[in-house]
Design a protein around this motif. Sequence first.
Motif, PDB file in Angstrom:
ATOM      1  N   ALA A  85       0.840  -1.214   0.000  1.00  0.00           N
ATOM      2  CA  ALA A  85       0.000   0.000   0.000  1.00  0.00           C
ATOM      3  C   ALA A  85       0.874   1.263   0.000  1.00  0.00           C
ATOM      4  O   ALA A  85       1.890   1.297  -0.683  1.00  0.00           O
ATOM      5  CB  ALA A  85      -0.997  -0.019   1.159  1.00  0.00           C
ATOM      6  N   GLY A  86       0.506   2.323   0.771  1.00  0.00           N
ATOM      7  CA  GLY A  86       1.298   3.545   0.802  1.00  0.00           C
ATOM      8  C   GLY A  86       1.439   4.163  -0.579  1.00  0.00           C
ATOM      9  O   GLY A  86       0.553   4.061  -1.434  1.00  0.00           O
ATOM     10  N   ALA A  87       2.606   4.789  -0.815  1.00  0.00           N
ATOM     11  CA  ALA A  87       2.852   5.435  -2.102  1.00  0.00           C
ATOM     12  C   ALA A  87       2.916   4.403  -3.220  1.00  0.00           C
ATOM     13  O   ALA A  87       2.544   4.677  -4.367  1.00  0.00           O
ATOM     14  CB  ALA A  87       4.163   6.202  -2.029  1.00  0.00           C
ATOM     15  N   MET A  88       3.370   3.178  -2.872  1.00  0.00           N
ATOM     16  CA  MET A  88       3.566   2.166  -3.906  1.00  0.00           C
ATOM     17  C   MET A  88       2.254   1.790  -4.589  1.00  0.00           C
ATOM     18  O   MET A  88       2.165   1.692  -5.808  1.00  0.00           O
ATOM     19  CB  MET A  88       4.229   0.932  -3.300  1.00  0.00           C
ATOM     20  N   LEU A  89       1.196   1.610  -3.811  1.00  0.00           N
ATOM     21  CA  LEU A  89      -0.086   1.207  -4.408  1.00  0.00           C
ATOM     22  C   LEU A  89      -0.635   2.335  -5.290  1.00  0.00           C
ATOM     23  O   LEU A  89      -1.200   2.072  -6.361  1.00  0.00           O
ATOM     24  CB  LEU A  89      -1.090   0.804  -3.310  1.00  0.00           C
ATOM     25  N   GLY A  90      -0.429   3.595  -4.855  1.00  0.00           N
ATOM     26  CA  GLY A  90      -0.861   4.727  -5.685  1.00  0.00           C
ATOM     27  C   GLY A  90      -0.207   4.678  -7.063  1.00  0.00           C
ATOM     28  O   GLY A  90      -0.849   4.900  -8.093  1.00  0.00           O
ATOM     29  N   ARG A  91       1.102   4.353  -7.096  1.00  0.00           N
ATOM     30  CA  ARG A  91       1.831   4.282  -8.366  1.00  0.00           C
ATOM     31  C   ARG A  91       1.412   3.056  -9.178  1.00  0.00           C
ATOM     32  O   ARG A  91       1.228   3.138 -10.392  1.00  0.00           O
ATOM     33  CB  ARG A  91       3.346   4.217  -8.090  1.00  0.00           C
ATOM     34  N   VAL A  92       1.278   1.920  -8.504  1.00  0.00           N
ATOM     35  CA  VAL A  92       0.959   0.670  -9.215  1.00  0.00           C
ATOM     36  C   VAL A  92      -0.384   0.791  -9.937  1.00  0.00           C
ATOM     37  O   VAL A  92      -0.527   0.389 -11.097  1.00  0.00           O
ATOM     38  CB  VAL A  92       0.952  -0.524  -8.222  1.00  0.00           C
ATOM     39  N   LEU A  93      -1.377   1.392  -9.276  1.00  0.00           N
ATOM     40  CA  LEU A  93      -2.703   1.532  -9.898  1.00  0.00           C
ATOM     41  C   LEU A  93      -2.592   2.289 -11.227  1.00  0.00           C
ATOM     42  O   LEU A  93      -3.259   1.948 -12.206  1.00  0.00           O
ATOM     43  CB  LEU A  93      -3.653   2.275  -8.947  1.00  0.00           C
ATOM     44  N   LYS A  94      -1.704   3.306 -11.264  1.00  0.00           N
ATOM     45  CA  LYS A  94      -1.566   4.128 -12.480  1.00  0.00           C
ATOM     46  C   LYS A  94      -0.793   3.399 -13.574  1.00  0.00           C
ATOM     47  O   LYS A  94      -0.748   3.856 -14.705  1.00  0.00           O
ATOM     48  CB  LYS A  94      -0.845   5.443 -12.134  1.00  0.00           C
ATOM     49  N   GLN A  95      -0.113   2.288 -13.227  1.00  0.00           N
ATOM     50  CA  GLN A  95       0.707   1.552 -14.205  1.00  0.00           C
ATOM     51  C   GLN A  95       0.018   0.285 -14.700  1.00  0.00           C
ATOM     52  O   GLN A  95       0.612  -0.495 -15.445  1.00  0.00           O
ATOM     53  CB  GLN A  95       2.045   1.176 -13.566  1.00  0.00           C
ATOM     54  N   MET A  96      -1.229   0.047 -14.240  1.00  0.00           N
ATOM     55  CA  MET A  96      -1.901  -1.192 -14.646  1.00  0.00           C
ATOM     56  C   MET A  96      -2.335  -1.132 -16.105  1.00  0.00           C
ATOM     57  O   MET A  96      -2.728  -0.084 -16.610  1.00  0.00           O
ATOM     58  CB  MET A  96      -3.153  -1.426 -13.776  1.00  0.00           C
ATOM     59  N   LYS A  97      -2.307  -2.294 -16.769  1.00  0.00           N
ATOM     60  CA  LYS A  97      -2.829  -2.385 -18.134  1.00  0.00           C
ATOM     61  C   LYS A  97      -4.352  -2.241 -18.101  1.00  0.00           C
ATOM     62  O   LYS A  97      -4.982  -2.493 -17.058  1.00  0.00           O
ATOM     63  CB  LYS A  97      -2.463  -3.731 -18.740  1.00  0.00           C
ATOM     64  N   TYR A  98      -4.929  -1.906 -19.252  1.00  0.00           N
ATOM     65  CA  TYR A  98      -6.378  -1.719 -19.329  1.00  0.00           C
ATOM     66  C   TYR A  98      -7.117  -2.964 -18.785  1.00  0.00           C
ATOM     67  O   TYR A  98      -6.832  -4.090 -19.179  1.00  0.00           O
ATOM     68  CB  TYR A  98      -6.807  -1.459 -20.783  1.00  0.00           C
ATOM     69  N   GLY A  99      -8.031  -2.749 -17.828  1.00  0.00           N
ATOM     70  CA  GLY A  99      -8.847  -3.855 -17.290  1.00  0.00           C
ATOM     71  C   GLY A  99      -8.123  -4.715 -16.270  1.00  0.00           C
ATOM     72  O   GLY A  99      -8.673  -5.707 -15.789  1.00  0.00           O
TER      73      GLY A  99
END
Length: 329
Positions: A223-237
């Motif tokens: 979680a933390g900052a990492m989850l914020g970044r990961v969500l923005k790097q996910m492929k469509y869907g």
Amino acid sequence: MFNALVVEKDEESGKTSATVEQIGEDRLPDGEVTVAVEYSTVNYKDGLCIGPGGGLVRNYPHVPGIDFAGTVEASDDDRYKPGDKVVLTGWRVGEAHWGGYAQKARVKADWLVPLPKGLDTRRAMAVGTAGFTAMLAVMALEDQGIKDGPILVTGAAGGVGSVATAILSNLGHEVAAVTGRPEQEEYLRGLGATQIVAREDLTDVTKKPLEGEQWGGAVDAVAGAMLGRVLKQMKYGGSVAAIGLAGGPEIEGALITPFILRGVNLLGIDSVMQPYDNRVRAWQRIARDLPMDKLEAMVQPATLSDLPDLGRAILKGQVKGRVVVDVNA
Ligand SMILES: NC(=O)c1ccc[n+]([C@@H]2O[C@H](COP(=O)([O-])OP(=O)(O)OC[C@H]3O[C@@H](n4cnc5c(N)ncnc54)[C@H](OP(=O)(O)O)[C@@H]3O)[C@@H](O)[C@H]2O)c1
């Protein structure tokens, strides 16, 4: 009499101390099934409960240990008989109720799961709550349909991350492992990771609405900052299974954009109150999909008297893989 790690609290100073003591069966709590515990393990919550409690423990003296595996010794419930091999995770055992850091435990029959074929009690605790939850996360990703592309695993050298990496790789997925411990690269590649991502690459909070599409799925223990970044790097869907908060309870820098522009799913994973049928399904999948040689590579053996040190270490993110506590050693 039997051995247990007992945590006492000094009411005046509020300080806790944990020591191995011999206690009598009359001190066990109420419950339908008495289990001769063979193995337990160390989770982040255990670190809290061995130490100051983190608000999880209500009554002292307390026996921590949020999971255990052993053999039924006595049962007032038709589902279990002496000699049955069982595993327990969750239900606030080791927090609100006495737990597995003892040679005996007494619990509700509803909380137990029979060990599936292919797992013994030691392997069950090499998996433990961390590995069980990693399996729940993989099942949740599968239920949503895993997209092409690497699956990102954060906190990869920890308990949840190690087991998630080994299972996903064994299922044929490409795994990108995020770690803050570069010295664990060989270990993570041994578990099946094909790409190592430095923790620092994902810890800057950005205001960008989206980043380049990289991951077909993710298992997040941080979680933390990492989850914020990961969500923005996910492929469509793509879907992110959120398990833990090793990096803090907030999702820093998170925006709505990944959800409404890329259809990203954030799947919450809870192991504590998980329904019985799904528990059985997850333990059967673990027996089938987690390669036992890779599980062995994660194991660090321990005894009841090692637990105070291990509790402090896991709170600092210093435990690698899976600790297996032999309560009879
Ligand atoms: N939802 C549930 O039911 C459930 C069940 C089990 C566990 N959990 C939670 O899941 C989390 C992981 O559990 P675990 O047993 O795997 O713990 P663990 O063995 O301590 O692993 C956590 C890993 O996260 C990474 N990490 C630690 N601090 C970090 C930080 N400040 N920033 C970024 N990464 C950090 C480290 O991995 P690297 O060294 O590889 O970077 C560490 O090994 C915990 O928060 C735990 O409470 C939840």
